[in-house]
Design an enzyme around this catalytic site. Sequence first.
Site, PDB file in Angstrom:
ATOM      1  N   ARG A  18       0.827  -1.214   0.000  1.00 56.02           N
ATOM      2  CA  ARG A  18       0.000   0.000   0.000  1.00 56.02           C
ATOM      3  C   ARG A  18       0.859   1.261   0.000  1.00 56.02           C
ATOM      4  NH1 ARG A  18      -3.124  -0.306   5.140  1.00 56.02           N
ATOM      5  NH2 ARG A  18      -1.264  -1.468   5.646  1.00 56.02           N
ATOM      6  N   ASN A  36      -6.101  -2.258   2.075  1.00 56.40           N
ATOM      7  CA  ASN A  36      -6.113  -3.701   2.227  1.00 56.40           C
ATOM      8  C   ASN A  36      -7.551  -4.162   2.320  1.00 56.40           C
ATOM      9  OD1 ASN A  36      -3.347  -4.158   2.269  1.00 56.40           O
ATOM     10  ND2 ASN A  36      -3.196  -4.169   4.484  1.00 56.40           N
TER      11      ASN A  36
END
Length: 92
Positions: A18, A36
């Site tokens: 990320r 996520n």
Amino acid sequence: MIGRHLRITGRVQGVGYRYWLLGRATASGLTGWVRNRTDGTVEAVVQGPEDAVARIVAEAESGPPAARVDRVETIEQAIDPLLTRFEQRPTC
């Protein structure tokens, strides 16, 4: 301007994916978000100039060094004018 919704599978959680995507997208001037998912995947929306979006989608197939990307699913996404920067969102 184009938009794409991405679902990235593989070893993509716990490896900085990320943060890596956030940095790459921000550096490319894209807007959108990354997060996520509870199923172990990473989900993102990217929007911007066609060439920059195509480049980030191609880069997403490799990810950061510790990641192992098995697949990047890409779906066309309508442009959301409320997205003015690229951000990380909470897990869903």
